[in-house]
Write an enzyme that holds these catalytic residues in place. Structure first.
Site, PDB file in Angstrom:
ATOM      1  N   ASP A 267       0.864  -1.180   0.000  1.00  0.00           N
ATOM      2  CA  ASP A 267       0.000   0.000   0.000  1.00  0.00           C
ATOM      3  C   ASP A 267       0.903   1.233   0.000  1.00  0.00           C
ATOM      4  OD1 ASP A 267       1.087   0.278   2.514  1.00  0.00           O
ATOM      5  OD2 ASP A 267      -0.808   0.220   3.593  1.00  0.00           O
TER       6      ASP A 267
ATOM      7  N   ASP B 271       1.436   4.754   2.284  1.00  0.00           N
ATOM      8  CA  ASP B 271       1.056   5.376   3.558  1.00  0.00           C
ATOM      9  C   ASP B 271       1.494   6.843   3.601  1.00  0.00           C
ATOM     10  OD1 ASP B 271       0.368   2.714   4.919  1.00  0.00           O
ATOM     11  OD2 ASP B 271       2.463   2.379   4.372  1.00  0.00           O
TER      12      ASP B 271
ATOM     13  N   ASP C 223      -3.328   4.672   2.626  1.00  0.00           N
ATOM     14  CA  ASP C 223      -3.704   5.073   3.984  1.00  0.00           C
ATOM     15  C   ASP C 223      -3.315   6.525   4.215  1.00  0.00           C
ATOM     16  OD1 ASP C 223      -4.631   2.548   4.564  1.00  0.00           O
ATOM     17  OD2 ASP C 223      -2.886   1.940   5.744  1.00  0.00           O
TER      18      ASP C 223
HETATM   19  P1  DGT Z   1       4.151  -2.635   2.946  1.00  0.00           P
HETATM   20  O1  DGT Z   1       3.082  -1.612   2.873  1.00  0.00           O
HETATM   21  O2  DGT Z   1       3.623  -4.030   3.079  1.00  0.00           O
HETATM   22  O3  DGT Z   1       5.139  -2.525   1.857  1.00  0.00           O
HETATM   23  O4  DGT Z   1       4.997  -2.413   4.280  1.00  0.00           O
HETATM   24  P2  DGT Z   1       4.848  -1.282   5.363  1.00  0.00           P
HETATM   25  O5  DGT Z   1       6.031  -1.368   6.233  1.00  0.00           O
HETATM   26  O6  DGT Z   1       4.531   0.033   4.733  1.00  0.00           O
HETATM   27  O7  DGT Z   1       3.637  -1.793   6.243  1.00  0.00           O
HETATM   28  P3  DGT Z   1       2.224  -1.133   6.499  1.00  0.00           P
HETATM   29  O8  DGT Z   1       1.785  -0.298   5.365  1.00  0.00           O
HETATM   30  O9  DGT Z   1       1.300  -2.253   6.901  1.00  0.00           O
HETATM   31  O10 DGT Z   1       2.414  -0.264   7.803  1.00  0.00           O
HETATM   32  C1  DGT Z   1       3.395   0.733   7.948  1.00  0.00           C
HETATM   33  C2  DGT Z   1       3.566   1.078   9.383  1.00  0.00           C
HETATM   34  O11 DGT Z   1       2.432   1.744   9.847  1.00  0.00           O
HETATM   35  C3  DGT Z   1       3.716  -0.152  10.266  1.00  0.00           C
HETATM   36  O12 DGT Z   1       4.971  -0.150  10.858  1.00  0.00           O
HETATM   37  C4  DGT Z   1       2.761  -0.026  11.364  1.00  0.00           C
HETATM   38  C5  DGT Z   1       1.978   1.192  11.056  1.00  0.00           C
HETATM   39  N1  DGT Z   1       0.565   0.885  10.929  1.00  0.00           N
HETATM   40  C6  DGT Z   1      -0.067   0.319   9.886  1.00  0.00           C
HETATM   41  N2  DGT Z   1      -1.372   0.202  10.107  1.00  0.00           N
HETATM   42  C7  DGT Z   1      -1.573   0.697  11.333  1.00  0.00           C
HETATM   43  C8  DGT Z   1      -2.727   0.877  12.153  1.00  0.00           C
HETATM   44  O13 DGT Z   1      -3.862   0.554  11.790  1.00  0.00           O
HETATM   45  N3  DGT Z   1      -2.514   1.447  13.371  1.00  0.00           N
HETATM   46  C9  DGT Z   1      -1.279   1.821  13.786  1.00  0.00           C
HETATM   47  N4  DGT Z   1      -1.113   2.367  14.967  1.00  0.00           N
HETATM   48  N5  DGT Z   1      -0.186   1.685  13.049  1.00  0.00           N
HETATM   49  C10 DGT Z   1      -0.336   1.129  11.854  1.00  0.00           C
HETATM   50 MG    MG Z   2       2.758   0.348   3.637  1.00  0.00          MG
END
Ligand code: DGT
Ligand code: MG
Length: 377
Positions: A204, A206, A301
Site C-alpha cells: 500500500d 502510507d 492510507d
Molecule cells: P508494505 O506496505 O507491506 O510494503 O509495508 P509497510 O512497512 O509500509 O507496512 P504497512 O503499510 O502495513 O504499515 C506501515 C507502518 O504503519 C507499520 O509499521 C505499522 C503502522 N501501521 C499500519 N497500520 C496501522 C494501524 O492501523 N494502526 C497503527 N497504529 N499503526 C499502523
Molecule cells: Mg505500507
C-alpha cells in the site's frame, strides 16, 4: 573457535531497535522460510509463536554475511530451538520439511488467499474455511455476507495483490499533495511506511499529514476525501475521526494500543503509467490481455496528526512492524516508558516526554538514532 578465514562468528544486540537493518538481506532464503512459519503461526491465531519467528528472522536480516554453519549463530539472541532447527535443516539439506509441507498445506494456502482479500482478517478467513469456503470462486458464489471493505477487496483482488511500485507511490503522492494543498494550504504531506524505508515496492502507500499550526489539521480527512471523490479518485474509503485525548488515552493508559488519529483507509483508482504520460509502457503486466483497464486499484492510507504528535506519528507509521513492536518492548521493559504513535510517557517520572523529531524520541529512549532506511527489521 575459528575454522579458517571464511568462518565468521556474528554478534548482534537483542532488540531490533538497537541495530541497523538495511534492505540488503544476505540471508533471504533463511528469513523467507522463518517468515512463512511466522505467517502460518499468525494465521493460526498463535501470535506469540509468530513474533518469535519474526524476531529470529530479524536477527538474520541484520547479519553482514550469509550464514553457512549453525555454529556461527552461537550466542545470538532470539534464536529459539525451533528456529535453529529450521535454519540447520536448510543449511544442511537445502530445505526444511516443515516449511515445505506448510507451504503446500491446503489450510495455509486457503488462509493466504482469503486474508489476501482487503478487509478479511484471520478470524473471518478461519470461519469461512470451516464453512467450506477455501478459494475466491467459492467466496464469490456462496457469498457469505461481505461488508463494504471486503466487497471492494474482492472486486479489486488482482490489483491489490500486485505490488505497488515506487513510481506509482510517487504518482499517488502527487494526487494526495494536490488534494491537501487545495483544502488546507500550508499543510504538509509525508510519505511513510515501507517507501520511507527505501523499499522499491509495497502493498500500500502510507501518508502522514500535519499542519504547522496546532489545531488547523482538525477535520482535514473529510475535506480531503470530498476533494478526492469529486475528482473520481476513490474506489473505496473508510474514515475515522480523531479520538485521542492525552491523559485519558495517554500511552500510560490501557486503551492506548489503538491508534486514534483521523485516518482514511482507502482504495485509489490510479491511471496507468502510459496514461499519466510518463512515457515508457509496461511490459507483460498490462499487455494486450482481455479486460485490460486504463487504471489500477491501489491501497492508500492517510493519517492526520496534530503537529505536537507528529514525530511520534512519523516514527510509528514508518515501520517496519517488527521494528515498531521492538521499540515499544524496549521502552516498556528497559526504560519503564510507554511509547505509542501519539506520545511517550515516563512511568517513573509520571510525565509525558515531548519530542519534535524522531531523533529526540530515540534520545529519550536511550537508543542510538536509527534512520528509516535501517529500520527494515
Ligand atoms: P508494505 O506496505 O507491506 O510494503 O509495508 P509497510 O512497512 O509500509 O507496512 P504497512 O503499510 O502495513 O504499515 C506501515 C507502518 O504503519 C507499520 O509499521 C505499522 C503502522 N501501521 C499500519 N497500520 C496501522 C494501524 O492501523 N494502526 C497503527 N497504529 N499503526 C499502523
Ligand atoms: Mg505500507
Amino acid at each position: 573457535q575459528r575454522r579458517g578465514a571464511e568462518f565468521v562468528m556474528f554478534s548482534v544486540p537483542s532488540y531490533a531497535c538497537q541495530r541497523r537493518t538495511s534492505l540488503d538481506n544476505r540471508n533471504a532464503v533463511l528469513t523467507d522460510a522463518l517468515s512463512l512459519l511466522a505467517d502460518n503461526a499468525e494465521l493460526s491465531g498463535d501470535e506469540g509463536r509468530g513474533v518469535a519467528f519474526r524476531r529470529a528472522a530479524a536477527v538474520l536480516k541484520a547479519l553482514p554475511k550469509p550464514v553457512t554453519d549453525t555454529t556461527q549463530l552461537r550466542g545470538l539472541p532470539c534464536l529459539g530451538e525451533h528456529s535453529l532447527r529450521v535454519i540447520k535443516d536448510i543449511l544442511e539439506d537445502g530445505a526444511s520439511d516443515e516449511v515445505e509441507s506448510t507451504r503446500r498445506s491446503e489450510r495455509y494456502k486457503a488462509l493466504k488467499v482469503l486474508t489476501g482479500v482487503f478487509g478479511v482478517g484471520v478470524k473471518t478467513a478461519d470461519r469461512w474455511i470451516r464453512e467450506g469456503i477455501r478459494d475466491l470462486q467459492r467466496l464469490r458464489d456462496s457469498g457469505p455476507a461481505l461488508n463494504r471493505a471486503q466487497q471492494a477487496g474482492l472486486q479489486h483482488y488482482d490489483d491489490l495483490n500486485q505490488p505497488v511500485t515506487r513510481a506509482e507511490a510517487d504518482a499517488i503522492a502527487e494526487i494526495v499533495e494536490r488534494a491537501v494543498a487545495s483544502v488546507l494550504p500550508g499543510a504538509q504531506t509525508t510519505l511513510t511506511g515501507g517507501f520511507r524505508r527505501g523499499k522499491l515496492t509495497g502493498h500500500d502507500v502510507d501518508f502522514l499529514i500535519t499542519h504547522p499550526e496546532e489545531g488547523r489539521e482538525e477535520g482535514l480527512v473529510p475535506k480531503v476525501v470530498s476533494w478526492l471523490e469529486s475528482e473520481g479518485v476513490l474506489l473505496y474509503q473508510k474514515t475515522a475521526r480523531n479520538s485521542y485525548l492525552e491523559g485519558r488515552d495517554g500511552p500510560g493508559r490501557p486503551s492506548s494500543s489503538m491508534d486514534r488519529f483521523e485516518t482514511c483507509f482507502s482504495i485509489f483508482k490510479l491511471p496507468r503509467e502510459e496514461k499519466r504520460g510518463a512515457g515508457q509502457t509496461h511490459g507483460a503486466a498490462c499487455g494486450p490481455e482481455a479486460g485490460h483497464k486504463p487504471w489500477r486499484a491501489v491501497r492508500v492510507d492517510l493519517v492526520v496528526s496534530p503537529v505536537s504528535q507528529f514525530a511520534f506519528a512519523l516514527l510509528g507509521w514508518t515501520g517496519s512492524k517488527l521494528f515498531e513492536r521492538e521499540l515499544r518492548r524496549w521502552a516498556r521493559h528497559e526504560k519503564a516508558m510507554s511509547l505509542s504513535s501519539h506520545a511517550l510517557y515516563d512511568n517513573k517520572q509520571r510525565r509525558y516526554l515531548r519530542a519534535a523529531s524522531e531523533e529526540e524520541i530515540f534520545a529519550h529512549l536511550g537508543l542510538e538514532f536509527i534512520p528509516p532506511s535501517e529500520r527494515n527489521a
